[in-house]
Design a protein around this motif. Sequence first.
Motif, PDB file in Angstrom:
ATOM      1  N   MET B 139       0.874  -1.181   0.000  1.00 15.53           N
ATOM      2  CA  MET B 139       0.000   0.000   0.000  1.00 15.53           C
ATOM      3  C   MET B 139       0.905   1.223   0.000  1.00 15.53           C
ATOM      4  O   MET B 139       1.946   1.217   0.666  1.00 15.53           O
ATOM      5  N   TYR B 303      -1.517  -7.018   1.069  1.00 19.52           N
ATOM      6  CA  TYR B 303      -2.591  -6.324   0.368  1.00 19.52           C
ATOM      7  C   TYR B 303      -2.682  -6.785  -1.089  1.00 19.52           C
ATOM      8  O   TYR B 303      -2.555  -5.985  -2.016  1.00 19.52           O
ATOM      9  N   ALA B 305      -5.121  -7.771  -2.988  1.00 22.13           N
ATOM     10  CA  ALA B 305      -6.234  -7.288  -3.816  1.00 22.13           C
ATOM     11  C   ALA B 305      -5.934  -5.905  -4.383  1.00 22.13           C
ATOM     12  O   ALA B 305      -6.015  -5.678  -5.594  1.00 22.13           O
ATOM     13  N   SER B 306      -5.569  -4.978  -3.501  1.00 19.57           N
ATOM     14  CA  SER B 306      -5.314  -3.614  -3.963  1.00 19.57           C
ATOM     15  C   SER B 306      -4.087  -3.574  -4.864  1.00 19.57           C
ATOM     16  O   SER B 306      -4.077  -2.887  -5.888  1.00 19.57           O
ATOM     17  N   ARG B 309      -4.741  -4.894  -8.299  1.00 18.38           N
ATOM     18  CA  ARG B 309      -5.539  -3.937  -9.077  1.00 18.38           C
ATOM     19  C   ARG B 309      -4.666  -2.803  -9.601  1.00 18.38           C
ATOM     20  O   ARG B 309      -4.775  -2.395 -10.757  1.00 18.38           O
ATOM     21  N   TYR B 310      -3.779  -2.332  -8.747  1.00 17.15           N
ATOM     22  CA  TYR B 310      -2.886  -1.251  -9.170  1.00 17.15           C
ATOM     23  C   TYR B 310      -2.006  -1.711 -10.324  1.00 17.15           C
ATOM     24  O   TYR B 310      -1.828  -1.001 -11.319  1.00 17.15           O
ATOM     25  N   GLU B 320      -4.134 -12.152  -7.790  1.00 15.69           N
ATOM     26  CA  GLU B 320      -3.957 -12.515  -6.386  1.00 15.69           C
ATOM     27  C   GLU B 320      -3.752 -14.011  -6.341  1.00 15.69           C
ATOM     28  O   GLU B 320      -4.541 -14.756  -6.928  1.00 15.69           O
ATOM     29  N   GLY B 327      -3.001 -15.534   4.556  1.00 11.52           N
ATOM     30  CA  GLY B 327      -3.959 -14.504   4.216  1.00 11.52           C
ATOM     31  C   GLY B 327      -3.329 -13.141   4.294  1.00 11.52           C
ATOM     32  O   GLY B 327      -2.116 -13.008   4.255  1.00 11.52           O
ATOM     33  N   ASP B 328      -4.169 -12.128   4.408  1.00  9.04           N
ATOM     34  CA  ASP B 328      -3.577 -10.810   4.311  1.00  9.04           C
ATOM     35  C   ASP B 328      -3.041 -10.306   5.639  1.00  9.04           C
ATOM     36  O   ASP B 328      -3.461 -10.719   6.700  1.00  9.04           O
TER      37      ASP B 328
END
Lengths: 537, 393
Positions: B139, B303, B305-306, B309-310, B320, B327-328
């Motif tokens: 992130m 992270y 997922a984010s 996407r980026y 992913e 997990g996250d």
Amino acid sequence: MKAFANLFSALDETNKTNEKVRVLKEYFVTVPDEDKIQTLALFTGRKPKRQINSTLVKSWAMELSNIPAWLFEESYHVVGDLGETIALLLPQSEETQNKSLSEWIAEINSLIFLNEQEKKAWLISSWLSMEQQERFVFNKILTGSFRVGVSQSLVIKALADLSGLETSVLTHRIMGNWDPKSFNYQSLVQKEDGSEDISRPYPFYLAYPIQDTSDQQKSSEQIKESLGDPLNWQAEWKWDGIRAQAIQRNGQIFIWSRGEDLATDKFPELHPFLLELPAGTVLDGEAICFADNCPLPFNILQTRIGRKNLTKKILTDSPMAFIAYDCIEHEGNDIRDLPLSRRRAILEKLHQSSSFKDVFRLSPVVSFSSWDDLYKLRLRSRDEFAEGFMLKKLDSPYLVGRKRGAWWKWKVDPLSIDAVMIYAQKGHGRRADLYTDYTFAIWDQDKLVPFAKAYSGLTDKEINQVNFFVKRNTLEKFGPVRTVKPQLVFEIGFEGINKSTRHKSGVALRFPRILRWRQDKKIEEADTIETLKEFLK
Amino acid sequence: MSRPLLEFNEKGIFCSAGNFYIDPWRPVKYAVITHAHSDHAKWGHQKYLAHKLSHEVLKYRLGNIDLEIIDYNEPIHINGVTISLHPAGHIIGSAQIRVEYKGEVWVVSGDYKVEDDGISTPFEPVKCHSFISECTFGMPVYKWRPQQEIFDGINNWWRLNVEEGKTTVIVGYSLGKAQRILQGLDLSIGNVYTHGVIENTNEALRRDGVKLNPTQRATFESNKDEMRKGLIICPPSSVGTPWMRKFYPYSFGYCSGWMALRGAKRRRAADRGFVLSDHADWGGLVQSIKATGCETVYLTHGYTASFSRYLCDIGYDAHEAHTLYGGDEISELDENPVKLVNEYGEIIEPVDDAEKNSADKEIIILEKPSKIGLTDSEKAIALKKAKRMGGAL
């Protein structure tokens, strides 16, 4: 500002009271008086007016940090605080400046004269001249969301140590209507009170709960053990309205709520009785909606508080009254040191001569001869539209702030229901990267219907366990919200319940919170919507 | 479509052409290990391949395993598949795994960081078609400062504690973070003491020829006055234990990338939080992925997922990956040594319930260690091994 930013980090770095006071004192002796007053203003909730709305702040920060809007939003969800998110995302600064806290606040206040383009230019160049921690506190001040992990009482303790004044004196002096432009540090700490502010309220005396939590109910024997002879005590119903101080001085009236908000205009119904009181009177009591001699539920009061304009309809639907329970200034004299029994006598006299007895009401004294009597009466609190009892020692003075010993609240046990957690969301602040905000559901036939959100009441260890469960059992993600496998059952407590057309379940709860994690229960054993609706009757 | 060179199955990252796994979480025949942290190097595989600087640490942590070691950039061949290890800069001996088959190249990053920490061989980007990357701190709010700045902060805080007569206690993961802190300390201030688990790890690393600053085991017999001026390095699991309380009065600091956020820092209730991570920050991740020249990215840890996407936004084919690493946001503090070790680092005879170990670990503040990866049969193997090892170290 650097000193202030450092103060903020230093306060963050310790959770020891003495250490916080030490840090505050060190700060106060090194900064100029204007900064002292600004700091005091910020720490007591007197924030500068917001000159740029947070949507603009956010969009300019996005632009400057050069990331897509969705990623900015997700970062915000991870961090849990807008000011901090921006401070972290902005590119590193290349310049510095040494403006003081008061200089920055003066600049913020003068933004009112700038147009949007000028504001933007100012904000961007300001950001680019600051380090991360400075940016963080600056953003908090700018967006009007300044809150610190330090209570007002610690700041007062530090100032009391430095000035040699009593904390209760200082607490009183910083009450009411002042702003850092018109108030100065020297007059705050001088021996004699130089204030001419006729609106100034007294610090509220606040009671501790006699039962620490609803899980640990006390029997009448235990109450007797801690409070002794019932003859020394006065009991009143605990009303579910807004605690308020009503002031009449020189024909001018002021109504202060407990959050130190001046709320005079919110309660026009109370004006006539206040104007009729003898000058130099201050009453402590509860502002509450009242119709047909009956207090109305809190949610009715809630609907009118948020309104800017009080329409005729609102005034008809939610008429206000003031239930007075104390008199703390009489004929212009501060009578907080008199015993409660004498203050009560004065209050009753004032009430007697009032021609507005429908609005100016006395909080009735509940007669009882043993704690057992009172215990039984307390179970009927809800029938009396009350939340339990206030117990006050007859010889007690009116103290400052939350103090143990002479005043206690003895609340009625919350209503409770067993429910299943179905959604989870990350918390804010200290809990910003943990799933701590949950939505709960109960059974409607074979479906689980959401009916309440709650986020407090678990221990840190339990929060970690639930957090772990959420991550492992996520079914779907909707933005920050996760749908989780229905598996965990919690006992949800609440203070009251009302019909609602806005909620799927058809009810709205007052102050819902988690009482316990029922690890012993399966989801089939959770309650049904019928059980919940029973409470409505 | 042909089968991908590497795929995620229920046991780990699998290469069907070479019939081996990378960092598997269930017992397999042949495991290539990126580094010795417990969520990557698990018990129960028949054969292990790892970097030579992980040799002693893996033996210390996993017992008498069948371990083959190689150096960075020293390819080996299995069924026509070429495997080589490349520096990941995460901890001493950490590697990215490069897998090549019929001209197609995949790289598994393991955990990595970009900054040269002075003790781990610095990260080198490896050209590939597909890159399996971690993104623990994926992130943009995570941006690390140069480590020297952090060490200056730690040393200043240590000096202040000496002045105030408090022992300095610093918490960091026992393999990696502890040694990195150790090498960054200003030893003119005082002596460095270590918790038993860390000292055992130090000894294992020293046996592999790693040069570390001098340390002493922190014991109750240690000279109290000397310790007051000293600094104790201990693992997250020791926070709040009676062992740690014995050193009172102390000031206690946490070293972790999670300390970048105010909420996490305050929840830790540490006196100080230092933002020091052995994982790449946002900028480091993006830069490293670009440097591989890859087209496809699979993301594990954090992270996902984010971050995926980026990466899609900027033109990558990013996915992913569903792994059982935890997990996250499973943290780098998430230490789960399966052996029971007391505060002197001696192995305790396990009781018959292996769960007790994880119960002991609940004091890890950030997150409970992942319970995955230990099936009943694994537990049995683990217990047998621990028993056999009893007192051997």
